[in-house]
Write a protein that holds these residues in place. Structure first.
Motif, PDB file in Angstrom:
ATOM      1  N   LEU A 118      33.242 -25.256  11.660  1.00  0.00           N
ATOM      2  CA  LEU A 118      33.996 -24.271  11.827  1.00  0.00           C
ATOM      3  C   LEU A 118      33.776 -22.939  12.514  1.00  0.00           C
ATOM      4  O   LEU A 118      33.477 -21.710  12.424  1.00  0.00           O
ATOM      5  CB  LEU A 118      32.631 -23.440  10.358  1.00  0.00           C
ATOM      6  CG  LEU A 118      32.737 -24.881   9.486  1.00  0.00           C
ATOM      7  CD1 LEU A 118      31.172 -23.975   8.405  1.00  0.00           C
ATOM      8  CD2 LEU A 118      33.910 -24.340   8.396  1.00  0.00           C
ATOM      9  N   THR A 241      24.707 -20.646  -3.176  1.00  0.00           N
ATOM     10  CA  THR A 241      25.925 -20.185  -3.660  1.00  0.00           C
ATOM     11  C   THR A 241      25.373 -18.558  -4.422  1.00  0.00           C
ATOM     12  O   THR A 241      25.649 -17.996  -3.731  1.00  0.00           O
ATOM     13  CB  THR A 241      26.894 -21.161  -4.308  1.00  0.00           C
ATOM     14  OG1 THR A 241      27.176 -22.197  -2.808  1.00  0.00           O
ATOM     15  CG2 THR A 241      27.849 -19.580  -4.018  1.00  0.00           C
ATOM     16  N   GLY A 256      29.060 -18.720   3.841  1.00  0.00           N
ATOM     17  CA  GLY A 256      30.072 -20.376   3.938  1.00  0.00           C
ATOM     18  C   GLY A 256      29.200 -21.177   4.680  1.00  0.00           C
ATOM     19  O   GLY A 256      29.289 -22.795   4.443  1.00  0.00           O
ATOM     20  N   ILE A 259      25.516 -22.775   2.901  1.00  0.00           N
ATOM     21  CA  ILE A 259      26.237 -23.518   1.830  1.00  0.00           C
ATOM     22  C   ILE A 259      26.761 -24.297   1.996  1.00  0.00           C
ATOM     23  O   ILE A 259      26.219 -25.454   1.213  1.00  0.00           O
ATOM     24  CB  ILE A 259      27.379 -22.548   0.742  1.00  0.00           C
ATOM     25  CG1 ILE A 259      26.815 -21.468   0.025  1.00  0.00           C
ATOM     26  CG2 ILE A 259      28.024 -23.487  -0.080  1.00  0.00           C
ATOM     27  CD1 ILE A 259      28.009 -20.411  -0.297  1.00  0.00           C
ATOM     28  N   ALA A 260      27.587 -24.515   3.169  1.00  0.00           N
ATOM     29  CA  ALA A 260      28.226 -25.929   3.769  1.00  0.00           C
ATOM     30  C   ALA A 260      26.748 -26.855   3.946  1.00  0.00           C
ATOM     31  O   ALA A 260      26.462 -28.265   3.547  1.00  0.00           O
ATOM     32  CB  ALA A 260      29.081 -25.891   5.190  1.00  0.00           C
ATOM     33  N   VAL A 302      34.178 -28.915  -0.170  1.00  0.00           N
ATOM     34  CA  VAL A 302      32.805 -27.551  -0.387  1.00  0.00           C
ATOM     35  C   VAL A 302      33.713 -26.996   1.153  1.00  0.00           C
ATOM     36  O   VAL A 302      33.934 -26.250   1.411  1.00  0.00           O
ATOM     37  CB  VAL A 302      31.463 -27.044  -0.110  1.00  0.00           C
ATOM     38  CG1 VAL A 302      30.921 -26.441   0.795  1.00  0.00           C
ATOM     39  CG2 VAL A 302      31.079 -28.744  -0.704  1.00  0.00           C
ATOM     40  N   ILE A 303      33.593 -27.469   2.156  1.00  0.00           N
ATOM     41  CA  ILE A 303      34.462 -27.042   3.810  1.00  0.00           C
ATOM     42  C   ILE A 303      35.768 -26.205   3.572  1.00  0.00           C
ATOM     43  O   ILE A 303      35.847 -25.405   4.230  1.00  0.00           O
ATOM     44  CB  ILE A 303      34.259 -28.345   4.942  1.00  0.00           C
ATOM     45  CG1 ILE A 303      32.355 -28.463   5.047  1.00  0.00           C
ATOM     46  CG2 ILE A 303      35.294 -27.707   5.995  1.00  0.00           C
ATOM     47  CD1 ILE A 303      32.692 -29.836   5.652  1.00  0.00           C
ATOM     48  N   TRP A 305      37.207 -25.342   0.257  1.00  0.00           N
ATOM     49  CA  TRP A 305      36.241 -23.718  -0.096  1.00  0.00           C
ATOM     50  C   TRP A 305      36.225 -22.814   0.712  1.00  0.00           C
ATOM     51  O   TRP A 305      36.515 -21.669   0.546  1.00  0.00           O
ATOM     52  CB  TRP A 305      35.728 -24.177  -1.613  1.00  0.00           C
ATOM     53  CG  TRP A 305      34.976 -22.440  -1.856  1.00  0.00           C
ATOM     54  CD1 TRP A 305      36.137 -22.347  -3.369  1.00  0.00           C
ATOM     55  CD2 TRP A 305      33.786 -22.210  -2.474  1.00  0.00           C
ATOM     56  NE1 TRP A 305      34.988 -20.766  -3.427  1.00  0.00           N
ATOM     57  CE2 TRP A 305      33.511 -21.357  -3.143  1.00  0.00           C
ATOM     58  CE3 TRP A 305      32.690 -22.971  -1.467  1.00  0.00           C
ATOM     59  CZ2 TRP A 305      32.917 -20.617  -2.946  1.00  0.00           C
ATOM     60  CZ3 TRP A 305      31.303 -21.794  -1.773  1.00  0.00           C
ATOM     61  CH2 TRP A 305      31.405 -20.386  -2.879  1.00  0.00           C
ATOM     62  N   ILE A 306      35.111 -23.188   1.866  1.00  0.00           N
ATOM     63  CA  ILE A 306      35.046 -22.007   2.491  1.00  0.00           C
ATOM     64  C   ILE A 306      35.733 -21.465   3.533  1.00  0.00           C
ATOM     65  O   ILE A 306      36.039 -20.269   4.028  1.00  0.00           O
ATOM     66  CB  ILE A 306      33.083 -22.580   3.253  1.00  0.00           C
ATOM     67  CG1 ILE A 306      31.951 -22.994   2.426  1.00  0.00           C
ATOM     68  CG2 ILE A 306      33.187 -21.364   4.620  1.00  0.00           C
ATOM     69  CD1 ILE A 306      31.189 -23.640   3.257  1.00  0.00           C
ATOM     70  N   THR A 307      36.586 -22.470   3.989  1.00  0.00           N
ATOM     71  CA  THR A 307      37.690 -21.767   5.657  1.00  0.00           C
ATOM     72  C   THR A 307      38.963 -20.964   4.633  1.00  0.00           C
ATOM     73  O   THR A 307      40.041 -19.942   5.338  1.00  0.00           O
ATOM     74  CB  THR A 307      37.828 -23.721   6.362  1.00  0.00           C
ATOM     75  OG1 THR A 307      38.653 -24.030   5.254  1.00  0.00           O
ATOM     76  CG2 THR A 307      37.029 -24.029   6.030  1.00  0.00           C
TER      77      THR A 307
END
Length: 309
Positions: A118, A241, A256, A259-260, A302-303, A305-307
């Motif tokens: 990230l 979240t 983010g 959450i990660a 998850v990552i 979705w975040i990125t």
């Protein structure tokens, strides 16, 4: 999605390499213990100090971030301890299960992985999550288990607990780095290179040690362990979240990262605590094994979705 999976795959391959070395006894338990000690006291501490020294301390502490992570984590903690009481478990076991359900492997897995995936902007939020886990929730589990055994919490309990927190090398290295940043001290090139070299050993060393430690664990108490793994990998990031995005409106990137971090598998130090107190060690060990294996599939989701925002 495939791109994110391929980026996370090397981290899990390192864990798998450690597991293979431990499983074949090429890397015995004693070697794993010494490697873990090296990473914990030297490599990871150097990495954390260097990260913390580069952070703007005035921007690090965000009350909404802290409240969001605490709220989401405490919600899962309360649910897990409630389920444990419903199953008829005593306070010490219930508290250990609650601890297992929301303490992720932020130190050994999250710090090296999330910063790489990230970017450097993830350093501050990751350090904040790690600090909350180490100070707030480690204190909570120690007080509850000790109080359950002694029937009450005394000053004699608080003293060793405070000394243990202050002496934790991860906390010491982060505080020292933040002080360095606050005083605006220059980082000499030789010192920066030294910390960079030593800190670079943290990622492969920590991941290899995670895998090697998993090799000595067998899958026992599957029912409770599956529930705890599900709580850690699904309920914890979901609760965080909701708290971060819909209640406290944390800045999107920091949310983010939070959450990660909440999506990480159960931390290995939870087993150390369980073994130390003699409470629920088998189910904690199995939860670490299951959650680490399953996170190979869940963390990339998850990552991704975040990125992708």
């Amino acid at each position: 999605m495939l791109e994110i999976f391929l980026k996370t795959l090397p981290f899990f391959l390192l864990i798998g390499t450690g597991w293979l070395a431990g499983h074949t006894r090429f890397f015995p338990e004693q070697a794993t213990a010494w490697l873990t000690k090296f990473v914990f006291y030297f490599a990871l501490s150097a990495m954390l100090f260097r990260f913390a020294a580069s952070v703007d301390i005035q921007r690090l502490f965000d009350p909404s971030f802290v409240m969001a992570y605490l709220t989401g984590s405490l919600a899962v903690w309360a649910l897990a301890i409630g389920v444990a009481f419903w199953r008829g478990l005593p306070l010490a076991e219930a508290a250990m299960e609650a601890h297992t359900a929301m303490i992720g492997n932020t130190g050994f897995l999250g710090v090296p992985m999330l910063v790489v995936l990230l970017g450097d902007n993830a350093i501050g939020p990751v350090l904040m999550v790690l600090t909350i886990d180490l100070v707030v929730f480690s204190t909570l589990i120690t007080l509850l288990v000790t109080g359950a055994r002694q029937g009450r919490i005394t000053a004699a309990t608080i003293g060793p607990l405070a000394r243990g927190i202050v002496a934790n090398p991860m906390i010491v290295s982060m505080l020292a780095g933040l002080l360095w940043s606050r005083l605006h001290l220059p980082m000499p090139a030789a010192l920066d290179e030294y910390l960079s070299l030593l800190g670079a050993a943290a990622t492969p060393g920590a991941l290899f040690a995670i895998g090697a430690s998993l090799a000595g664990r067998s899958a026992e108490r599957l029912g409770p362990a599956i529930w705890l793994s599900s709580a850690k990998l699904v309920l914890h990031p979901l609760a965080v979240t909701i708290a971060a995005l819909f209640i406290f409106h944390v800045e999107p990137f920091a949310a983010g990262v939070m959450i990660a971090a909440a999506s990480l598998p159960v931390a290995g130090n939870v087993y150390i605590l369980a073994q130390h107190f003699g409470v629920a060690a088998h189910r904690v060990s199995t939860a670490i094994l299951i959650s680490t294996a399953v996170s190979i599939a869940t963390l990339p989701v998850v990552i991704h979705w975040i990125t992708k925002g």
